[in-house]
Design a protein around this motif. Structure first.
Motif, PDB file in Angstrom:
ATOM      1  N   GLU A   1      14.167 -18.221  38.658  1.00 41.39           N
ATOM      2  CA  GLU A   1      14.188 -16.773  38.425  1.00 41.39           C
ATOM      3  C   GLU A   1      12.804 -16.165  38.645  1.00 41.39           C
ATOM      4  O   GLU A   1      12.664 -15.120  39.267  1.00 41.39           O
ATOM      5  N   LEU A   2      11.777 -16.844  38.158  1.00 42.72           N
ATOM      6  CA  LEU A   2      10.413 -16.352  38.323  1.00 42.72           C
ATOM      7  C   LEU A   2      10.011 -16.311  39.798  1.00 42.72           C
ATOM      8  O   LEU A   2       9.449 -15.334  40.273  1.00 42.72           O
ATOM      9  N   LEU A   3      10.330 -17.375  40.530  1.00 40.10           N
ATOM     10  CA  LEU A   3       9.928 -17.477  41.930  1.00 40.10           C
ATOM     11  C   LEU A   3      10.831 -16.689  42.873  1.00 40.10           C
ATOM     12  O   LEU A   3      10.432 -16.332  43.970  1.00 40.10           O
ATOM     13  N   GLY A   4      12.068 -16.477  42.446  1.00 37.66           N
ATOM     14  CA  GLY A   4      12.996 -15.697  43.261  1.00 37.66           C
ATOM     15  C   GLY A   4      13.794 -16.523  44.251  1.00 37.66           C
ATOM     16  O   GLY A   4      14.320 -15.988  45.212  1.00 37.66           O
ATOM     17  N   TRP A   5      13.869 -17.834  44.040  1.00 40.30           N
ATOM     18  CA  TRP A   5      14.723 -18.643  44.893  1.00 40.30           C
ATOM     19  C   TRP A   5      15.313 -19.799  44.095  1.00 40.30           C
ATOM     20  O   TRP A   5      14.864 -20.141  43.022  1.00 40.30           O
ATOM     21  N   ASP A   6      16.360 -20.392  44.664  1.00 39.08           N
ATOM     22  CA  ASP A   6      17.086 -21.479  44.022  1.00 39.08           C
ATOM     23  C   ASP A   6      16.277 -22.766  44.120  1.00 39.08           C
ATOM     24  O   ASP A   6      15.749 -23.091  45.178  1.00 39.08           O
ATOM     25  N   LEU A   7      16.184 -23.508  43.030  1.00 37.19           N
ATOM     26  CA  LEU A   7      15.424 -24.745  43.011  1.00 37.19           C
ATOM     27  C   LEU A   7      16.312 -25.982  43.050  1.00 37.19           C
ATOM     28  O   LEU A   7      15.861 -27.081  42.753  1.00 37.19           O
ATOM     29  N   SER A   8      17.555 -25.826  43.463  1.00 35.73           N
ATOM     30  CA  SER A   8      18.469 -26.965  43.483  1.00 35.73           C
ATOM     31  C   SER A   8      18.200 -27.863  44.687  1.00 35.73           C
ATOM     32  O   SER A   8      17.571 -27.469  45.669  1.00 35.73           O
ATOM     33  N   VAL A   9      18.732 -29.083  44.628  1.00 35.05           N
ATOM     34  CA  VAL A   9      18.606 -30.024  45.738  1.00 35.05           C
ATOM     35  C   VAL A   9      19.345 -29.486  46.960  1.00 35.05           C
ATOM     36  O   VAL A   9      18.870 -29.620  48.088  1.00 35.05           O
ATOM     37  N   ASP A  10      20.497 -28.863  46.747  1.00 37.72           N
ATOM     38  CA  ASP A  10      21.248 -28.290  47.869  1.00 37.72           C
ATOM     39  C   ASP A  10      20.447 -27.210  48.587  1.00 37.72           C
ATOM     40  O   ASP A  10      20.453 -27.139  49.812  1.00 37.72           O
ATOM     41  N   ALA A  11      19.762 -26.383  47.835  1.00 36.01           N
ATOM     42  CA  ALA A  11      18.928 -25.340  48.439  1.00 36.01           C
ATOM     43  C   ALA A  11      17.777 -25.966  49.217  1.00 36.01           C
ATOM     44  O   ALA A  11      17.419 -25.496  50.301  1.00 36.01           O
ATOM     45  N   TYR A  12      17.221 -27.044  48.694  1.00 38.03           N
ATOM     46  CA  TYR A  12      16.133 -27.749  49.375  1.00 38.03           C
ATOM     47  C   TYR A  12      16.620 -28.335  50.702  1.00 38.03           C
ATOM     48  O   TYR A  12      15.964 -28.201  51.726  1.00 38.03           O
ATOM     49  N   ARG A  13      17.788 -28.973  50.676  1.00 42.56           N
ATOM     50  CA  ARG A  13      18.351 -29.541  51.910  1.00 42.56           C
ATOM     51  C   ARG A  13      18.638 -28.451  52.940  1.00 42.56           C
ATOM     52  O   ARG A  13      18.376 -28.641  54.129  1.00 42.56           O
ATOM     53  N   LYS A  14      19.178 -27.332  52.469  1.00 40.58           N
ATOM     54  CA  LYS A  14      19.467 -26.218  53.370  1.00 40.58           C
ATOM     55  C   LYS A  14      18.176 -25.704  54.011  1.00 40.58           C
ATOM     56  O   LYS A  14      18.131 -25.421  55.209  1.00 40.58           O
ATOM     57  N   ASP A  15      17.119 -25.612  53.223  1.00 40.41           N
ATOM     58  CA  ASP A  15      15.820 -25.161  53.743  1.00 40.41           C
ATOM     59  C   ASP A  15      15.265 -26.154  54.767  1.00 40.41           C
ATOM     60  O   ASP A  15      14.696 -25.766  55.785  1.00 40.41           O
ATOM     61  N   LEU A  16      15.435 -27.450  54.512  1.00 38.63           N
ATOM     62  CA  LEU A  16      14.989 -28.473  55.457  1.00 38.63           C
ATOM     63  C   LEU A  16      15.721 -28.348  56.786  1.00 38.63           C
ATOM     64  O   LEU A  16      15.125 -28.427  57.855  1.00 38.63           O
ATOM     65  N   LYS A  17      17.032 -28.140  56.711  1.00 38.88           N
ATOM     66  CA  LYS A  17      17.823 -27.979  57.931  1.00 38.88           C
ATOM     67  C   LYS A  17      17.399 -26.734  58.697  1.00 38.88           C
ATOM     68  O   LYS A  17      17.319 -26.749  59.926  1.00 38.88           O
ATOM     69  N   ARG A  18      17.155 -25.673  57.974  1.00 40.82           N
ATOM     70  CA  ARG A  18      16.731 -24.420  58.619  1.00 40.82           C
ATOM     71  C   ARG A  18      15.396 -24.624  59.319  1.00 40.82           C
ATOM     72  O   ARG A  18      15.181 -24.135  60.424  1.00 40.82           O
ATOM     73  N   GLY A  19      14.484 -25.363  58.717  1.00 42.97           N
ATOM     74  CA  GLY A  19      13.181 -25.622  59.320  1.00 42.97           C
ATOM     75  C   GLY A  19      13.251 -26.543  60.520  1.00 42.97           C
ATOM     76  O   GLY A  19      12.429 -26.481  61.414  1.00 42.97           O
ATOM     77  N   ALA A  20      14.288 -27.392  60.539  1.00 42.40           N
ATOM     78  CA  ALA A  20      14.445 -28.328  61.656  1.00 42.40           C
ATOM     79  C   ALA A  20      15.199 -27.693  62.820  1.00 42.40           C
ATOM     80  O   ALA A  20      15.391 -28.323  63.846  1.00 42.40           O
ATOM     81  N   GLY A  21      15.626 -26.458  62.638  1.00 41.02           N
ATOM     82  CA  GLY A  21      16.316 -25.754  63.713  1.00 41.02           C
ATOM     83  C   GLY A  21      17.792 -26.071  63.824  1.00 41.02           C
ATOM     84  O   GLY A  21      18.414 -25.850  64.849  1.00 41.02           O
ATOM     85  N   GLU A  22      18.366 -26.629  62.789  1.00 40.54           N
ATOM     86  CA  GLU A  22      19.806 -26.956  62.808  1.00 40.54           C
ATOM     87  C   GLU A  22      20.631 -25.771  62.379  1.00 40.54           C
ATOM     88  O   GLU A  22      20.271 -24.944  61.642  1.00 40.54           O
TER      89      GLU A  22
END
Length: 55
Positions: free
Chosen positions: A34-55
């Motif tokens: 809530e403080l940072l303004g984004w989800d801190l879940s593992v699923d959100a982390y994986r989604k961010d990794l995929k987005r960074g890899a261009g998938e």
């Protein structure tokens, strides 16, 4: 200088209000997310990794 000090004070008050005020009534992940303004879940982390890899 006064503007920078005002911004620092604002962020410290926001941190204190959002993190310390609940007093353990919510999970740290929820509070930090809530403080940072984004989800801190593992699923959100994986989604961010995929987005960074261009998938």
């Amino acid at each position: 200088m006064a503007t920078v000090l005002g911004q620092i004070t604002h962020h410290l008050v926001k941190y204190r209000t959002m993190i310390f005020a609940p007093g353990g009534s919510a999970s740290m992940n929820d509070l930090a997310g809530e403080l940072l303004g984004w989800d801190l879940s593992v699923d959100a982390y994986r989604k961010d990794l995929k987005r960074g890899a261009g998938e």
